[in-house]
Scaffold this active site. Structure first.
Site, mmCIF file in Angstrom:
data_model
loop_
_atom_site.group_PDB
_atom_site.id
_atom_site.type_symbol
_atom_site.label_atom_id
_atom_site.label_comp_id
_atom_site.label_asym_id
_atom_site.label_seq_id
_atom_site.Cartn_x
_atom_site.Cartn_y
_atom_site.Cartn_z
ATOM 1 N N PHE A 73 0.890 -1.173 0.000
ATOM 2 C CA PHE A 73 0.000 0.000 0.000
ATOM 3 C C PHE A 73 0.924 1.217 0.000
ATOM 4 O O PHE A 73 1.088 1.886 1.020
ATOM 5 C CB PHE A 73 -0.887 0.022 1.250
ATOM 6 N N ASP A 112 -0.140 -0.075 -5.283
ATOM 7 C CA ASP A 112 -1.229 0.721 -4.718
ATOM 8 C C ASP A 112 -2.418 0.635 -5.676
ATOM 9 O O ASP A 112 -2.253 0.383 -6.866
ATOM 10 C CB ASP A 112 -0.812 2.186 -4.517
ATOM 11 N N ASN A 156 -5.006 -4.116 -6.477
ATOM 12 C CA ASN A 156 -5.642 -4.288 -5.178
ATOM 13 C C ASN A 156 -4.752 -5.244 -4.376
ATOM 14 O O ASN A 156 -4.475 -6.362 -4.815
ATOM 15 C CB ASN A 156 -7.031 -4.895 -5.395
ATOM 16 N N ALA A 157 -4.295 -4.804 -3.225
ATOM 17 C CA ALA A 157 -3.331 -5.601 -2.461
ATOM 18 C C ALA A 157 -3.873 -6.986 -2.112
ATOM 19 O O ALA A 157 -3.123 -7.955 -2.074
ATOM 20 C CB ALA A 157 -2.944 -4.849 -1.193
ATOM 21 N N ASP A 200 0.657 -1.449 4.969
ATOM 22 C CA ASP A 200 0.184 -0.208 5.599
ATOM 23 C C ASP A 200 -1.138 0.192 4.957
ATOM 24 O O ASP A 200 -1.206 1.179 4.221
ATOM 25 C CB ASP A 200 1.243 0.892 5.419
ATOM 26 N N CYS A 206 -3.720 2.117 10.973
ATOM 27 C CA CYS A 206 -3.942 3.498 11.411
ATOM 28 C C CYS A 206 -5.374 3.679 11.914
ATOM 29 O O CYS A 206 -5.837 4.802 12.082
ATOM 30 C CB CYS A 206 -3.629 4.466 10.278
HETATM 31 N N1 SAH Z 1 2.381 3.503 3.227
HETATM 32 C C1 SAH Z 1 2.004 4.848 2.839
HETATM 33 C C2 SAH Z 1 0.610 5.202 3.250
HETATM 34 C C3 SAH Z 1 -0.428 4.234 2.785
HETATM 35 S S1 SAH Z 1 -2.038 4.847 2.946
HETATM 36 C C4 SAH Z 1 2.988 5.830 3.468
HETATM 37 O O1 SAH Z 1 3.681 5.471 4.404
HETATM 38 O O2 SAH Z 1 3.014 6.970 3.009
HETATM 39 C C5 SAH Z 1 -2.953 3.584 2.247
HETATM 40 C C6 SAH Z 1 -2.808 3.449 0.734
HETATM 41 O O3 SAH Z 1 -3.495 2.277 0.350
HETATM 42 C C7 SAH Z 1 -3.399 4.582 -0.088
HETATM 43 O O4 SAH Z 1 -2.426 5.068 -0.962
HETATM 44 C C8 SAH Z 1 -4.540 3.932 -0.877
HETATM 45 O O5 SAH Z 1 -4.623 4.427 -2.208
HETATM 46 C C9 SAH Z 1 -4.121 2.496 -0.898
HETATM 47 N N2 SAH Z 1 -5.163 1.479 -0.971
HETATM 48 C C10 SAH Z 1 -6.395 1.488 -0.430
HETATM 49 N N3 SAH Z 1 -7.001 0.296 -0.620
HETATM 50 C C11 SAH Z 1 -6.117 -0.486 -1.272
HETATM 51 C C12 SAH Z 1 -6.131 -1.828 -1.740
HETATM 52 N N4 SAH Z 1 -7.195 -2.600 -1.551
HETATM 53 N N5 SAH Z 1 -5.051 -2.296 -2.368
HETATM 54 C C13 SAH Z 1 -3.955 -1.529 -2.561
HETATM 55 N N6 SAH Z 1 -3.886 -0.250 -2.142
HETATM 56 C C14 SAH Z 1 -4.951 0.263 -1.506
#
Ligand code: SAH
Length: 404
Positions: free
Chosen positions: A239, A260, A287-288, A308, A348
């Protein structure tokens, strides 16, 4: 002229004396003197008339009072707020951060309830979460701008909790006096800021980006996680947003896959990698949940994985679903890690306690039939301080584990 005084019940007074900065509407018995006007500071008293200090009052929120001072003899005026801002700035100075992007004011934890201010290099972003802070935001923003010698200033008052205070949502650039610039637009246009973090250059979009542009609360974890990377190791940042973890890992020589769901986030992460001359990062729009499952099924393996995700639990009723979400991604990550591999598992969500998250991670490890040791229990960066008397101010969890 005597200011209005809020009288609070025994439970509220006990919590107040214990340092808790909020008084809920159910703890408020009523007002003595004239009813408080909008954003008027109120004196706080217990049932016996003992003076407890000063607070902001909210007409609409469930949180009726937010403590400004626990000292009834203190005068809450313009100078008071300047002192609080100066103290917040002095605290960040003391931290000697290797970064010119950090949280300058963290609301309750800095004795300024509902006020958020983040610095991104030369630029400043402010946010007011309560009606009282919103009313004084222009003045406080102007003071901060002067103290920091900031260039541009923006407001990200497009955060939904403002609705609980009956406040409108808006975002845009502010004039030097802290008032919105006239032709502000909707806040959709990007506002690029540049900042240096641990010797890396990052760009942030202060108006279009998530939060106030970036996840500064993770800043110290970026470096902490990267300390476990070694040249040639394979890392997955599932993420990645604009690449905080990925760039730090890549600089240590890791071969990084940064994924992401958001296209704009990935584009920004890629641009950030390029600016720093880091070529060992691959970017994947995915999608993760799907990506982790796919790698599990196809036998792809990693030496380090960062999870994250966005807050899965936005409220208490979402907790069971959140538990399933956290367990699922952590289970996959455990299966994907080589022996000796490192997992950084973050959350978070305010509503997910550190203990609950750790339990879910342990359950995921057990399901994956992997044994793990806990290396570090980490939280938000120190410029997002945790108020000891208010556990809710500790919201970011980041566990570093080593898989056997
Ligand atoms: N790790 C980053 C913050 C991540 S915030 C840092 O330290 O700056 C969460 C992120 O997950 C966002 O960018 C959002 O676009 C992404 N996201 C949300 N759902 C997701 C999913 N299902 N799969 C992948 N990414 C996702």
């Amino acid at each position: 002229m005597t200011p209005p005084a809020a009288v609070i019940n025994d439970r509220g007074s006990a919590r107040w004396r214990g340092g808790y900065p909020w008084v809920y509407r159910t703890e408020l018995l009523g007002f003595e003197g004239p009813p408080p006007g909008l954003a008027q500071v109120v004196a706080v008293r217990d049932r016996r008339g003992r003076e407890l200090g000063w607070a902001d009052h909210s007409e609409q929120s469930r949180i009726a009072l937010r403590r400004l001072s626990g000292d009834a003899t203190e005068t809450v005026d313009e100078t008071f707020f300047r002192r609080r801002l100066a103290a917040a700035l002095a605290y960040r100075e003391d931290l000697r951060l290797d970064s010119n992007a950090y949280r300058v004011v963290a609301g309750e934890a800095d004795g300024l309830p509902g006020l958020i201010a983040d610095r991104y290099g030369d630029d400043l972003v402010v946010q007011a979460l309560t009606a009282a802070m919103d009313a004084r935001l222009p003045r406080l923003a102007a003071v901060l701008r002067g103290a920091l010698g900031a260039g541009r200033m923006f407001e990200r008052n497009d955060i939904k909790v403002r609705r609980l205070e009956g406040l409108e949502l808006r975002a845009g650039e502010l004039a030097p006096d802290g008032k919105p610039l006239a032709a502000g637009g909707s806040g959709a246009a990007p506002a690029w800021a540049e900042a240096r973090i641990d010797g890396l250059e990052f760009r942030f979009d202060l108006l279009g980006g998530q939060k106030t542009g970036g996840f500064l609360d993770q800043r110290e974890n970026w470096a902490a996680v990267a300390a476990y990377a070694h040249p040639g190791c394979e890392a997955l940042d599932a993420f990645c947003y604009q690449g905080g973890f990925a760039l730090h890992l890549a600089r240590r020589g890791a071969r990084v896959e940064a994924a992401d769901l958001s296209r704009p986030a990935l584009e920004l992460a890629e641009a950030n990698a390029q600016r720093n001359g880091l070529e060992n990062i691959e970017f994947t729009e995915a999608n993760a949940f799907d990506l982790l499952r796919h790698y599990d099924e196809t036998g792809r393996r990693f030496d380090l994985i960062v999870l994250d995700p966005p807050a899965f639990a936005k409220n208490r009723s979402a907790l069971p679903a959140a538990a399933r979400g956290y367990k699922e991604i952590n289970l996959r990550a455990f299966r994907l890690l080589r022996p000796g591999g490192i997992l950084a598992a973050c959350s978070c969500s305010h509503h997910v306690s550190a203990d609950a998250l750790l339990e879910w991670i342990a359950a995921a490890a057990a399901d994956a039939r992997r044994e793990a040791v806990l290396l570090e229990r980490r939280g938000q960066a120190r410029d997002h301080p945790v108020l000891l008397a208010m556990p809710e101010t500790e919201y970011l969890k980041c566990f570093l584990l080593r898989v056997r």
